[in-house]
Scaffold this motif. Sequence first.
Motif, PDB file in Angstrom:
ATOM      1  N   ALA A  68       0.838  -1.197   0.000  1.00 34.36           N
ATOM      2  CA  ALA A  68       0.000   0.000   0.000  1.00 34.36           C
ATOM      3  C   ALA A  68       0.872   1.246   0.000  1.00 34.36           C
ATOM      4  N   THR A  69       0.285   2.347  -0.414  1.00 36.02           N
ATOM      5  CA  THR A  69       0.999   3.618  -0.375  1.00 36.02           C
ATOM      6  C   THR A  69       1.242   4.004   1.077  1.00 36.02           C
ATOM      7  N   THR A  70       2.471   4.382   1.377  1.00 34.65           N
ATOM      8  CA  THR A  70       2.839   4.754   2.749  1.00 34.65           C
ATOM      9  C   THR A  70       3.342   6.190   2.777  1.00 34.65           C
ATOM     10  N   TYR A  71       3.448   6.722   4.011  1.00 30.75           N
ATOM     11  CA  TYR A  71       3.985   8.081   4.133  1.00 30.75           C
ATOM     12  C   TYR A  71       4.921   8.152   5.334  1.00 30.75           C
ATOM     13  N   GLU A  72       5.795   9.137   5.259  1.00 24.31           N
ATOM     14  CA  GLU A  72       6.739   9.400   6.348  1.00 24.31           C
ATOM     15  C   GLU A  72       6.835  10.905   6.537  1.00 24.31           C
ATOM     16  N   LEU A  73       6.690  11.332   7.779  1.00 21.23           N
ATOM     17  CA  LEU A  73       6.783  12.761   8.068  1.00 21.23           C
ATOM     18  C   LEU A  73       8.240  13.166   8.210  1.00 21.23           C
ATOM     19  N   LEU A 117       5.698  10.496   0.411  1.00 24.36           N
ATOM     20  CA  LEU A 117       4.715   9.488   0.035  1.00 24.36           C
ATOM     21  C   LEU A 117       5.364   8.464  -0.881  1.00 24.36           C
ATOM     22  N   THR A 118       5.265   7.176  -0.562  1.00 27.03           N
ATOM     23  CA  THR A 118       5.791   6.098  -1.406  1.00 27.03           C
ATOM     24  C   THR A 118       4.624   5.355  -2.024  1.00 27.03           C
ATOM     25  N   LYS A 119       4.548   5.384  -3.365  1.00 22.11           N
ATOM     26  CA  LYS A 119       3.421   4.778  -4.067  1.00 22.11           C
ATOM     27  C   LYS A 119       3.450   3.260  -3.918  1.00 22.11           C
ATOM     28  N   GLY A 120       2.286   2.659  -3.772  1.00 21.89           N
ATOM     29  CA  GLY A 120       2.183   1.226  -3.566  1.00 21.89           C
ATOM     30  C   GLY A 120       2.453   0.421  -4.828  1.00 21.89           C
ATOM     31  N   THR A 121       2.474  -0.919  -4.682  1.00 19.50           N
ATOM     32  CA  THR A 121       2.723  -1.836  -5.801  1.00 19.50           C
ATOM     33  C   THR A 121       1.629  -2.885  -5.877  1.00 19.50           C
ATOM     34  N   VAL A 122       1.419  -3.444  -7.108  1.00 22.35           N
ATOM     35  CA  VAL A 122       0.421  -4.481  -7.320  1.00 22.35           C
ATOM     36  C   VAL A 122       0.981  -5.822  -6.849  1.00 22.35           C
ATOM     37  N   GLY A 123       0.143  -6.678  -6.237  1.00 21.55           N
ATOM     38  CA  GLY A 123       0.585  -7.988  -5.770  1.00 21.55           C
ATOM     39  C   GLY A 123      -0.446  -9.054  -6.056  1.00 21.55           C
ATOM     40  N   GLN A 124      -0.326 -10.197  -5.374  1.00 23.08           N
ATOM     41  CA  GLN A 124      -1.213 -11.329  -5.527  1.00 23.08           C
ATOM     42  C   GLN A 124      -2.261 -11.334  -4.408  1.00 23.08           C
ATOM     43  N   VAL A 125      -3.494 -11.733  -4.797  1.00 20.53           N
ATOM     44  CA  VAL A 125      -4.575 -11.858  -3.823  1.00 20.53           C
ATOM     45  C   VAL A 125      -5.189 -13.242  -3.970  1.00 20.53           C
ATOM     46  N   ALA A 133      -0.265  10.200  -8.916  1.00 15.21           N
ATOM     47  CA  ALA A 133      -0.794   9.722 -10.192  1.00 15.21           C
ATOM     48  C   ALA A 133       0.289   9.663 -11.259  1.00 15.21           C
ATOM     49  N   ASN A 134       1.260  10.550 -11.198  1.00 17.13           N
ATOM     50  CA  ASN A 134       2.333  10.610 -12.189  1.00 17.13           C
ATOM     51  C   ASN A 134       3.533   9.754 -11.808  1.00 17.13           C
ATOM     52  N   ALA A 135       3.492   9.130 -10.626  1.00 17.53           N
ATOM     53  CA  ALA A 135       4.630   8.333 -10.164  1.00 17.53           C
ATOM     54  C   ALA A 135       4.450   6.873 -10.556  1.00 17.53           C
ATOM     55  N   GLU A 136       5.566   6.135 -10.660  1.00 19.18           N
ATOM     56  CA  GLU A 136       5.532   4.702 -10.922  1.00 19.18           C
ATOM     57  C   GLU A 136       5.362   3.953  -9.604  1.00 19.18           C
ATOM     58  N   GLU A 137       4.978   2.666  -9.737  1.00 23.80           N
ATOM     59  CA  GLU A 137       4.831   1.846  -8.539  1.00 23.80           C
ATOM     60  C   GLU A 137       6.147   1.805  -7.763  1.00 23.80           C
ATOM     61  N   GLY A 138       6.044   2.052  -6.456  1.00 25.07           N
ATOM     62  CA  GLY A 138       7.225   2.002  -5.604  1.00 25.07           C
ATOM     63  C   GLY A 138       7.995   3.300  -5.537  1.00 25.07           C
ATOM     64  N   ASP A 139       7.657   4.293  -6.390  1.00 25.04           N
ATOM     65  CA  ASP A 139       8.365   5.581  -6.366  1.00 25.04           C
ATOM     66  C   ASP A 139       7.913   6.423  -5.178  1.00 25.04           C
ATOM     67  N   ALA A 140       8.785   7.332  -4.740  1.00 25.86           N
ATOM     68  CA  ALA A 140       8.485   8.233  -3.622  1.00 25.86           C
ATOM     69  C   ALA A 140       8.357   9.661  -4.137  1.00 25.86           C
ATOM     70  N   VAL A 141       7.380  10.388  -3.603  1.00 37.15           N
ATOM     71  CA  VAL A 141       7.197  11.806  -3.936  1.00 37.15           C
ATOM     72  C   VAL A 141       7.177  12.595  -2.633  1.00 37.15           C
ATOM     73  N   GLU A 142       7.650  13.827  -2.676  1.00 35.95           N
ATOM     74  CA  GLU A 142       7.753  14.668  -1.472  1.00 35.95           C
ATOM     75  C   GLU A 142       6.840  15.875  -1.612  1.00 35.95           C
ATOM     76  N   ILE A 143       5.993  16.063  -0.609  1.00 36.53           N
ATOM     77  CA  ILE A 143       5.040  17.175  -0.608  1.00 36.53           C
ATOM     78  C   ILE A 143       5.338  18.064   0.604  1.00 36.53           C
ATOM     79  N   ALA A 144       5.404  19.369   0.358  1.00 41.84           N
ATOM     80  CA  ALA A 144       5.738  20.311   1.429  1.00 41.84           C
ATOM     81  C   ALA A 144       4.614  20.381   2.470  1.00 41.84           C
ATOM     82  N   LEU A 145       4.998  20.440   3.740  1.00 46.56           N
ATOM     83  CA  LEU A 145       4.036  20.644   4.817  1.00 46.56           C
ATOM     84  C   LEU A 145       3.716  22.130   4.946  1.00 46.56           C
TER      85      LEU A 145
END
Length: 635
Positions: A165-170, A177-185, A265-277
């Motif tokens: 799942a997409t995760t975040y770190e302050l 924000l680290t974009k999630g990846t597709v897996g098996q269900v 939306a513009n990031a690949e699976e597993g990529d991290a994006v940084e958003i200003a607080l």
Amino acid sequence: MEQINQEMNENRGSRLALRIGIIAGAVVVVLVAAYLVCCGLVDQDTVLGHAIVSGVDLQGMTYDEAVEAVEAASQEAYDGVVLTVEAAGETYQVELDGVLSLDVEATVETVFARGHGSFLTRGAALLQSLAGQRVYQLQPTVGDQELLREAIDRSGLLAVDTGEATTYELLEDSILLTKGTVGQVVDTTALVELMLEAVANDDFETVLDCPMTDGDLEEADLEAIYEEIYTEPVDATLDPEQDYAIVDAVTGVSFDVDEAAEALANAEEGDAVEIALIYTEPDITTELMEENLFRDVLGTYSTYVSGTSNRRTNVQLSAAACDGVILLPGETFSYNDTVGERTEAAGYKTAAAYSNGDTVQELGGGICQTSSTLYNAVLLANLEITERTNHTYASSYVPLGQDATVSWGGPDFKFTNDSEYPIKIVTSYSSGNTLTCTIYGTNLTGYTVEVTNEVLATINYSTVQKSDSSMYVGQSSVSVEGETGYRVQTYRSIYDADGNLISTTEEAYSVYSKRDQVVLVGTKEWVTTNNDDEDDDEDDTGDTGSSGDTGSSGDSGDTGSSGDSGSSGDSGSSGDSGDSGDTGSSGDSGSSGDTGSSGDSGSSGDSGDTGDSGSSGDTGSTETETAGGDGEQSE
């Protein structure tokens, strides 16, 4: 000879065959009879032979007994049965309680059918039962597949997802924000089929390898992340539970959700994006609270407290109850709640009060001077007045329209701290009998307030004379002081720091009742015995008469608070009337005291002690602003 031998041999063979036939027939008869006996021996009400179902030997049981025994055994055998499934390296237990169906009656009917057919078949069944036991298999089934799916869901298998799942770190100034990846269900349909096969084989021991399929990329719940991070900016305040110690301000924290959504939306699976607080400082920081707390005098007002020592005690007690009260922004002050019920146990004394327009002696007389003084300080502090009621009669210790009556269980004086900072009430009572109420707070604008009044109407009182047979002709005494009525509008004008008028608004509309003055006129005839007595009586007449007459003239002035009326002989009792706080604050009670030094007004003073024209004196100690048991109005 040979022929004879041949015939003899044939006869012997016939006889042997006959004997054999007879014996065989007898045997058959015996066997048939035995078989028939066997057929008759089979009990039609019980299970024939050793029949094993779910480990229970049903031999000799009736149908109902067999059903009950098998149900008990099968319930014990399948109670708590589970299918174990391995998925994504973890094992899960699918509990089948309530999922499996066991057709016990059908199995028992199959067992019971043996030996319970037609009569001639029963013997064979009996003979077969002697050959050994028979074992019957009670086969479980899944009657409702939806129940099986629900059991799978309860096991936690459907939550298996090898994707991330997409995760975040302050970070210090941003959120990563680290974009999630597709897996098996779990492939639920395939898993159900696998489990049905295991149940059909009565195999609950083998660990099933869970079939999997590709899952979907879980969309990031940015709103949930925002709720976790978002912090409302909170002003510094005071903690009432910690002696009003300063509570630090809280800086607000947030981020742009739309910006974060676009970046993900513009990031690949597993990529991290940084958003200003985004940090938001509160309006009142801890530093500002420390610098500005109770920095300014928002409003202060003083009145002179006249009257009896009891009345002054009551004013001091009520003022002390208000001293040091702190109101946080938005909190409302209640005079009655703060001062409490005016009781003897609380130290309050008996002083004159108005009740239904009459002067009475009640506990707490005078406390309305405190509420009225505080009311004026609050007006000057430019705070919101929540509740205020004027007195029945005008009070002279404050201007017309600027009084506030209170009564326990009746009118209350309330105001709200609608400023941005806490405020504090400080009261003081000087040795010179001056009551001062001050509101401390923080004046951020430099605004000041001016309170003015407009008398819209004046209603003069009348003087009513009543005969009194206890006084001599020519004598008179004021029994009820007259009160002038008014209709008054007050205004609140606000000025900026440079003295420019910003606004003028109507503050309060007050209606004061008039009260007619009552003068008692003597009707008792004089009795003359000799010249000396006449001289004595004339002296008495001069003393009391001038007191009574002057009292009447003093009371018929405008409101009795003028210094002129104080110059009259009865002004001494009018001075006592100053105890009410009406004339007292004007200093007329002083002139009354001077006048009281004359011999004539002295007799009036004595009369005041008796409660005759002393009722005027009591009116002085009465605060004309009070009623009920608190010296307040109760009308």
